[in-house]
Scaffold this motif. Structure first.
Motif, PDB file in Angstrom:
ATOM      1  N   ASP A  14       0.852  -1.268  -0.020  1.00 25.24           N
ATOM      2  CA  ASP A  14       0.023  -0.156   0.223  1.00 25.24           C
ATOM      3  C   ASP A  14       0.832   1.207  -0.179  1.00 25.24           C
ATOM      4  O   ASP A  14       1.530   1.630   1.073  1.00 25.24           O
ATOM      5  N   ARG A  15       1.169   1.495  -1.276  1.00 18.83           N
ATOM      6  CA  ARG A  15       2.068   2.734  -1.379  1.00 18.83           C
ATOM      7  C   ARG A  15       1.816   4.054  -0.677  1.00 18.83           C
ATOM      8  O   ARG A  15       2.640   4.658   0.242  1.00 18.83           O
ATOM      9  N   ALA A  44       8.167  -3.863   4.399  1.00 17.50           N
ATOM     10  CA  ALA A  44       7.097  -3.713   3.296  1.00 17.50           C
ATOM     11  C   ALA A  44       7.783  -4.515   2.076  1.00 17.50           C
ATOM     12  O   ALA A  44       6.620  -5.218   1.482  1.00 17.50           O
ATOM     13  N   LEU A  45       8.888  -4.560   1.830  1.00 16.94           N
ATOM     14  CA  LEU A  45       9.531  -5.581   0.825  1.00 16.94           C
ATOM     15  C   LEU A  45       9.041  -7.047   1.412  1.00 16.94           C
ATOM     16  O   LEU A  45       8.700  -7.613   0.412  1.00 16.94           O
ATOM     17  N   ASP A  75       8.200  -1.290  -8.443  1.00 13.91           N
ATOM     18  CA  ASP A  75       7.446  -0.001  -8.799  1.00 13.91           C
ATOM     19  C   ASP A  75       7.209   0.906  -7.387  1.00 13.91           C
ATOM     20  O   ASP A  75       7.581   2.071  -7.613  1.00 13.91           O
ATOM     21  N   GLN A  76       6.280   0.477  -6.664  1.00  9.37           N
ATOM     22  CA  GLN A  76       5.692   1.156  -5.674  1.00  9.37           C
ATOM     23  C   GLN A  76       7.034   1.259  -4.689  1.00  9.37           C
ATOM     24  O   GLN A  76       6.968   2.632  -4.158  1.00  9.37           O
ATOM     25  N   LEU A  77       7.857   0.592  -4.553  1.00  5.16           N
ATOM     26  CA  LEU A  77       9.208   1.089  -3.596  1.00  5.16           C
ATOM     27  C   LEU A  77      10.146   2.150  -4.075  1.00  5.16           C
ATOM     28  O   LEU A  77      10.160   3.155  -3.359  1.00  5.16           O
ATOM     29  N   ASP A  83      10.011   9.998  -3.939  1.00  5.17           N
ATOM     30  CA  ASP A  83       9.229  11.181  -3.313  1.00  5.17           C
ATOM     31  C   ASP A  83       9.899  11.388  -2.089  1.00  5.17           C
ATOM     32  O   ASP A  83       9.957  12.649  -1.728  1.00  5.17           O
ATOM     33  N   TYR A  84      10.235  10.502  -1.230  1.00  5.64           N
ATOM     34  CA  TYR A  84      11.158  10.598  -0.075  1.00  5.64           C
ATOM     35  C   TYR A  84      12.340  11.463  -0.301  1.00  5.64           C
ATOM     36  O   TYR A  84      12.814  12.434   0.345  1.00  5.64           O
ATOM     37  N   ALA A  85      13.144  11.015  -1.428  1.00  5.06           N
ATOM     38  CA  ALA A  85      14.355  11.920  -1.590  1.00  5.06           C
ATOM     39  C   ALA A  85      14.317  13.440  -2.218  1.00  5.06           C
ATOM     40  O   ALA A  85      15.026  14.189  -1.857  1.00  5.06           O
ATOM     41  N   THR A  86      13.188  13.410  -2.932  1.00  7.42           N
ATOM     42  CA  THR A  86      12.967  14.747  -3.856  1.00  7.42           C
ATOM     43  C   THR A  86      12.102  15.716  -2.957  1.00  7.42           C
ATOM     44  O   THR A  86      12.127  16.890  -3.145  1.00  7.42           O
TER      45      THR A  86
END
Length: 919
Positions: A14-15, A44-45, A75-77, A83-86
């Motif tokens: 669940d992304r 999560a993985l 893909d979701q990971l 998103d976390y990095a940017t």
């Protein structure tokens, strides 16, 4: 390639929920959140993998769904980490045009086909090099992905880099061909995609196809060049996933299709063929997923030790006379066969497309080799084709005729016609199978003088062979679950026929000089080819396949048009096709009773000629390395001796004459040392002169004389023996009980396999033992260091300088995966096979210590070994001993034989091996 059609996606990952928890961690801990963040991502993985593993167990054949599921998880990971990095670590509040990144999935990840342990292949796409923000984001992402334990294949390139490298490197071009947008700046992805198709692909279609097919052919050659090898590589092997991917790459490159389904719209596949494509692909993907799950790594070789487990995981059940693993592998090979058929059809369409384009433009437009008519068929460019779509419907005999013409005229069958033949193979019914003309045409294919092997393989690919000869259809794609046979039964049979054709043309004279001569002398060459076709026809039916095959031959041969005499000969050959190899490899050819028994079963020179030819092609067709000079020498000796007896009606000379003749030949070989024969002739005894080949006897006499002159208590000689493709080891020592098993142990510890042994005791009380030795790969020891190691190991074993039993137990099995097979020890006693000896045959799992342990058991039971003959069939060994009791008599008492059997079974058992290993 398949699109991300993944059911219940949030059960995998669940992304949004994961991203929310990451935001909380960052707000609470800032940059110090990293350890907790990694733990959260790892969980999560792990949860995603567990869910997909559970789905694979529930739906064990759902290859597309599972591989797409793993791609979805990645893909979701990647999206969450990006998103976390940017957004959290390096937010670009007012980004410049250079501060943009796109994540592109390439390779198998790009096709959304990921097995549990596949590499994650990604490309980071940026507008220009050296942008600090881009480098920070990419570095952060990579470190986080590595912390998760993922194998990342990555590149960081600009658009210009991507285009330039795609033009110069086929591998990079192929990877980018499969590029799939994952996350980031979508406009950047669109730009590179447009440039790729305009600047890289346009105008290079033909070059790409040629290079891809060359790459495929080289890969096939590397993998054994057959889709029927019994331990296939499901990714790289012939008929594997890479072949299907190659079709998709070519179709996409030429027609810019977005998915495999689009290949139907552009006319490269019919809907039926596309369904076959998808079934084969889904099955192969599922097998790969199971293989990764079992091994815990990115493994693509479907080895014996995993075949049984995957068959169980995929719910294949036992059937009468066929195990679950054999049914699973038969289904695997049928899928590989479909892949081969699809490849031929697909490439024919591509070829036709390019040909049409050539005709439409250029100076030579309209010029092409003119088609010619051959019995109504169209022949053009070295190919024969049916002239119309209903050609086979009008006369189903043509389904056989087209292949006969192809063989006779050295033509290829046009792939489109192969497609028609496959489609119309259902027209082959009982009436057609009984049709005299159809059978005459089939026999012409089988006995063709050009390339019957290739044409029979095409017939098999088109399903014509198995329908016309249903008994052959039953062994189609059937494997034998052992380490001896390298190919499926149908492939082994077709290869045997091809070898027979090569022998007849004189192309294998160096390896098979006798068979090359004999094939020109047989009364009926049709017998030779039909026997090669039918020798394994009854495998997998339960029972003795030789006897059952002879019954099949008696029915089929008259149908093929063979005479009564030819039918009788073929049936006999099928029934006895293992007789010659069993006699040559498991029996003492110097024992007159061996030859008498063999000749009594053969009965005629014509049968012997045919049997020698069939035996040669049968052994060689098993796989690479199964035929060697040692086997050729033994079979040649048996043939020559039996042929002489058949010709004269009796052995040429009695015992006394044979001894005298042997001594004379040895004296001739010795030259100036001929006096050694007179000096030691009686010391050696008659049995020695009959048993040993003259060249070995000449060597023995020189060594024996030198040892006696020097008063050596132990003399060991090791030398490469070219005539037998082995190393000759001669040991001269004071005779004492247990000598044989100690020598055997020393040879085994040096890494040698004993393939033949003759044990003699001179009248002066000296043991003179000759061993033929090879390494575990069937090659002789010939380097000085190897020979010295052999000598030292034997000397140490005889002097008790090394603890034999534990050292031997620690040596690895000659076939590391042989524990995948159930090999139950078996002991056979034969008091009729020899006039002087009891013959004992022990079948057991092959291992370095086996001969030593069996010889020791015989010694402890008070028996004297006079000769030993060792044959290996993959994971199984057959060791034959010629023995007497200490008084020189046979072992006949039931009580003693029972006790001896128990001792040998214990020596050969896996339990005994395990105890010794633990000791």
């Amino acid at each position: 390639m398949n699109g991300l059609r993944v059911p219940a996606q949030r059960a995998i990952i669940d992304r949004r929920a994961l991203a929310g928890r990451i935001d909380e961690l960052h707000r609470e801990h800032g940059e110090k959140a990293r350890p907790k963040l990694v733990a959260l991502l790892k969980q999560a993985l792990s949860d995603g993998r567990k869910e997909l593993s559970h789905r694979l167990e529930e739906k064990p054949s759902s290859g597309h769904e599972i591989t797409a599921g793993y791609a979805f998880l990645m893909d979701q990971l990647l999206r969450v980490i990006f998103d976390y990095a940017t957004q959290s670590l390096y937010p670009a509040h007012n980004p410049s045009s250079a501060e943009r990144i796109t994540i592109v999935a390439v390779g198998g990840f790009g096709r959304a086909e990921m097995a549990p342990h596949s590499d994650v292949d990604i490309a980071f796409l940026t507008p220009q090099r050296g942008t600090p923000w881009c480098e920070q984001v990419i570095e952060t992402m990579l470190y986080l992905l590595w912390d998760l334990g993922l194998k990342i294949g990555h590149s960081s390139r600009t658009i210009e880099d991507t285009i330039r490298l795609s033009k110069s490197d086929l591998t990079i071009r192929t990877a980018n061909l499969e590029g799939r947008y994952v996350w980031g700046d979508e406009a950047l992805y669109d730009e590179v995609s447009q440039r790729f198709w305009a600047d890289v692909v346009r105008g290079t279609e033909r070059q790409f196809v040629v290079e891809k097919l060359e790459e495929r052919n080289a890969r096939h050659k590397r993998m054994g060049d057959s889709r029927y090898v019994v331990e296939p590589n499901i990714k790289e092997g012939k008929g594997g996933l890479r072949d299907l991917q190659t079709l998709y790459w070519i179709g996409k490159y030429i027609h810019k299709v977005r998915s495999a389904a689009d290949l139907v719209d552009v006319g490269l596949f019919t809907p039926t063929e596309y369904r076959s494509f998808r079934r084969a692909e889904s099955f192969l993907l599922a097998v790969r997923c199971h293989l990764h799950a079992l091994t815990g790594r990115a493994e693509d070789r479907l080895t014996f030790d995993y075949q049984r487990q995957i068959a169980e995981r995929m719910n294949f059940a036992e059937r009468p006379a066929k195990s679950a693993v054999e049914r699973f592998m038969q289904f695997y090979f049928l899928q590989a066969k479909h892949v081969g058929s699809l490849t031929g059809i697909f490439l024919a369409h591509i070829d036709e497309e390019f040909a049409q384009k050539n005709r439409q433009r250029g100076f030579f437009a309209g010029f092409r080799s003119r088609p010619r008519n051959l019995k109504g068929y169209v022949v053009q460019g070295g190919r024969i084709a049916a002239p119309s779509d209903d050609w086979f419907h009008k006369d189903p005999v043509r389904l056989i005729e087209i292949f006969q013409l192809a063989e006779a005229e050295s033509l290829e069958v046009h792939p489109e016609t192969m497609r028609q033949a496959n489609r119309d193979s259902g027209l082959i019914d009982r009436d057609l199978r009984e049709n005299p003309r159809a059978n005459a045409l089939f026999l012409e294919v089988l006995t063709g003088r050009n390339d019957p092997e290739a044409v029979l393989r095409w017939m098999n690919e088109a399903n014509v062979f198995g329908r016309f000869v249903p008994d052959f259809g039953r062994v189609n794609a059937q494997m034998q679950f052992d380490m001896y046979h390298h190919y499926t039964v149908d492939e082994h049979t077709i290869r045997a026929i091809g070898l027979l054709a090569q022998i007849e043309k004189g192309e294998l004279e160096a390896d098979h000089p006798r068979a090359t001569r004999l094939i020109q002398k047989v009364g009926s060459r049709r017998v030779a080819y039909v026997a090669a076709l039918l020798h394994d026809i009854a495998k997998g039916r339960g029972g003795d396949h030789s006897i059952l095959g002879a019954e099949v031959a008696e029915k089929l041969c008259p149908r093929f048009g063979l005479t009564e005499a030819e039918t009788e000969m073929v049936a006999w050959l099928v029934r006895e096709h293992l007789l010659m190899s069993a006699t040559a490899f498991k029996r003492d050819l110097t024992d007159p009773k061996t030859i008498d028994d063999f000749v009594a079963r053969v009965q005629s020179a014509e049968r012997l000629r045919h049997l020698a030819i069939l035996t040669s092609v049968d052994i060689r067709a098993v796989g690479p390395g199964t035929w060697n000079s040692w086997k050729g020498q033994l079979l040649g000796e048996l043939y020559d001796t039996a042929q002489e007896q058949l010709r004269l009606g009796h052995m040429r000379r009695g015992r006394k004459e044979r001894v005298a003749a042997s001594q004379q030949q040895v004296a001739d070989l010795l030259g100036d040392d001929a006096g050694l024969v007179e000096r030691y002739g009686k010391t050696m005894g008659d049995a020695y002169w009959i048993a040993e080949p003259q060249d070995i006897a000449a060597r023995n006499l020189r060594h024996y004389a030198a040892a006696r002159d020097l008063d050596d208590q132990l003399s060991i000689h090791c030398a490469f023996y070219e005539a037998r493709g082995a190393t000759l080891v001669t040991v001269i020592a004071a005779d004492h009980p247990g000598l044989f098993y100690r020598i055997a142990g020393g040879i085994h510890l040096a890494g040698g396999n004993i393939i033949d042994a003759r044990i003699h005791t001179t009248r002066e009380g000296w043991a003179l033992d000759n061993f033929l030795v090879q390494d575990p790969h069937g090659r002789p020891f010939r380097e000085p260091a190897q020979l010295e190691r052999l000598k030292k190991s034997i000397a140490d074993a005889l002097a008790n300088r090394i603890p034999l039993v534990p050292k031997l137990a620690q040596r690895p099995l000659p076939h590391g995966r042989s524990k995948a097979f159930d090999v139950r020890p078996r002991v056979i006693f034969d008091n009729k096979a020899s006039g002087r000896f009891t013959v004992i045959e022990v079948n057991a799992r092959d291992r370095p210590a086996l001969l030593n342990r069996l010889a020791r058991a015989l010694f402890e039971e008070g028996l004297v070994v006079h000769s030993a003959h060792v044959t290996a069939y993959g994971e199984r060994a057959a060791d034959t001993f010629y023995v007497t009791d200490v008084t020189g008599g046979k072992c006949t008492l039931e009580e003693r034989l029972d006790r001896l059997e128990a001792a040998l079974l214990e020596a050969a058992s896996d339990e005994t091996q395990a105890k010794l290993e633990d000791a």
